[in-house]
Design a protein around this motif. Sequence first.
Motif, PDB file in Angstrom:
ATOM      1  N   MET A 130       4.205  -1.192  -5.253  1.00 15.41           N
ATOM      2  CA  MET A 130       3.317  -2.192  -5.045  1.00 15.41           C
ATOM      3  C   MET A 130       3.684  -3.203  -5.987  1.00 15.41           C
ATOM      4  O   MET A 130       4.285  -2.948  -7.139  1.00 15.41           O
ATOM      5  CB  MET A 130       2.042  -1.742  -5.254  1.00 15.41           C
ATOM      6  N   ASP A 131       3.940  -4.335  -5.515  1.00 15.71           N
ATOM      7  CA  ASP A 131       4.270  -5.807  -6.411  1.00 15.71           C
ATOM      8  C   ASP A 131       2.915  -6.323  -6.650  1.00 15.71           C
ATOM      9  O   ASP A 131       1.556  -5.810  -6.873  1.00 15.71           O
ATOM     10  CB  ASP A 131       5.177  -6.514  -5.621  1.00 15.71           C
ATOM     11  N   GLU A 132       2.790  -7.832  -6.591  1.00 12.28           N
ATOM     12  CA  GLU A 132       1.788  -8.577  -6.980  1.00 12.28           C
ATOM     13  C   GLU A 132       0.395  -8.389  -5.758  1.00 12.28           C
ATOM     14  O   GLU A 132       0.900  -7.859  -4.657  1.00 12.28           O
ATOM     15  CB  GLU A 132       1.945  -9.952  -6.725  1.00 12.28           C
ATOM     16  N   VAL A 143      -7.859  -8.081   0.891  1.00 11.24           N
ATOM     17  CA  VAL A 143      -6.856  -7.778   0.004  1.00 11.24           C
ATOM     18  C   VAL A 143      -5.625  -8.452   0.442  1.00 11.24           C
ATOM     19  O   VAL A 143      -5.366  -8.349   1.624  1.00 11.24           O
ATOM     20  CB  VAL A 143      -6.663  -6.093  -0.092  1.00 11.24           C
ATOM     21  N   HIS A 144      -4.837  -9.147  -0.657  1.00  4.30           N
ATOM     22  CA  HIS A 144      -3.592  -9.296  -0.539  1.00  4.30           C
ATOM     23  C   HIS A 144      -2.476  -8.521  -1.317  1.00  4.30           C
ATOM     24  O   HIS A 144      -2.967  -8.122  -2.528  1.00  4.30           O
ATOM     25  CB  HIS A 144      -3.426 -10.818  -1.135  1.00  4.30           C
ATOM     26  N   GLY A 145      -1.597  -8.190  -0.747  1.00  2.00           N
ATOM     27  CA  GLY A 145      -0.393  -7.255  -1.669  1.00  2.00           C
ATOM     28  C   GLY A 145       0.768  -7.365  -0.920  1.00  2.00           C
ATOM     29  O   GLY A 145       1.111  -7.642   0.032  1.00  2.00           O
ATOM     30  N   ILE A 146       1.893  -7.060  -1.858  1.00  2.00           N
ATOM     31  CA  ILE A 146       3.104  -7.074  -1.597  1.00  2.00           C
ATOM     32  C   ILE A 146       3.633  -5.508  -1.752  1.00  2.00           C
ATOM     33  O   ILE A 146       3.500  -4.915  -2.761  1.00  2.00           O
ATOM     34  CB  ILE A 146       3.940  -7.746  -2.382  1.00  2.00           C
ATOM     35  N   LEU A 147       4.183  -5.054  -0.530  1.00  2.00           N
ATOM     36  CA  LEU A 147       4.524  -3.478  -0.709  1.00  2.00           C
ATOM     37  C   LEU A 147       6.094  -3.647  -0.721  1.00  2.00           C
ATOM     38  O   LEU A 147       6.667  -4.492   0.173  1.00  2.00           O
ATOM     39  CB  LEU A 147       4.213  -2.851   0.552  1.00  2.00           C
ATOM     40  N   TRP A 148       6.730  -2.805  -1.458  1.00  2.00           N
ATOM     41  CA  TRP A 148       8.337  -2.848  -1.538  1.00  2.00           C
ATOM     42  C   TRP A 148       8.400  -1.414  -0.582  1.00  2.00           C
ATOM     43  O   TRP A 148       8.001  -0.266  -1.118  1.00  2.00           O
ATOM     44  CB  TRP A 148       8.643  -2.340  -2.867  1.00  2.00           C
ATOM     45  N   VAL A 199       0.740   3.288   5.641  1.00  3.40           N
ATOM     46  CA  VAL A 199       0.371   2.918   4.417  1.00  3.40           C
ATOM     47  C   VAL A 199      -1.053   2.245   4.342  1.00  3.40           C
ATOM     48  O   VAL A 199      -1.781   2.560   3.394  1.00  3.40           O
ATOM     49  CB  VAL A 199       1.290   2.042   3.436  1.00  3.40           C
ATOM     50  N   VAL A 200      -1.216   1.335   5.388  1.00  2.00           N
ATOM     51  CA  VAL A 200      -2.525   0.626   5.338  1.00  2.00           C
ATOM     52  C   VAL A 200      -3.375   1.598   5.820  1.00  2.00           C
ATOM     53  O   VAL A 200      -4.535   1.460   5.239  1.00  2.00           O
ATOM     54  CB  VAL A 200      -2.352  -0.646   6.478  1.00  2.00           C
ATOM     55  N   ARG A 201      -3.046   2.285   6.768  1.00  2.00           N
ATOM     56  CA  ARG A 201      -4.229   3.394   7.236  1.00  2.00           C
ATOM     57  C   ARG A 201      -4.516   4.293   6.064  1.00  2.00           C
ATOM     58  O   ARG A 201      -5.965   4.548   5.732  1.00  2.00           O
ATOM     59  CB  ARG A 201      -3.550   4.137   8.329  1.00  2.00           C
TER      60      ARG A 201
END
Length: 136
Positions: free
Chosen positions: A1-3, A11-16, A51-53
Amino acid sequence: MDEFVIMPNHVHGILWIAGVGANNHSPLHSPLPPSRSPQHPRGTSKTIGSVVRGFKIGVTKWMRENHFDGSVWQRNYYEHVIRDDESLNLIRQYILDNPARWMNDHDNPAVGANNHSPLQDNHSPLQSDGNRKEPR
């Protein structure tokens, strides 16, 4: 997980996601491990959707255990592949700035709910087609 940022209603997020793609041999084209057979195909445990689920399931379980009632999730989610450092940095900044824009956000029920993609937000660093916006 990034920012990431947790907003009142989204929710806002950056997944690597590492280890997939041309250089790391996509799991879609990998041979089945010995314990698997064509009758028991691989699941979807390594997808963005899974991942979202899983996140939604975990949060919902916590909420129910802590006596929060009601539905909290929209039906879908938005995804975008970040292809370079410039886009990554723009999106990180967008996420960091999101709380400061909440009082004017179309997703804020006090402003007026509007079901739209974050990519259509005038403050988003991306256009609706997923490309970077040109500076104004």
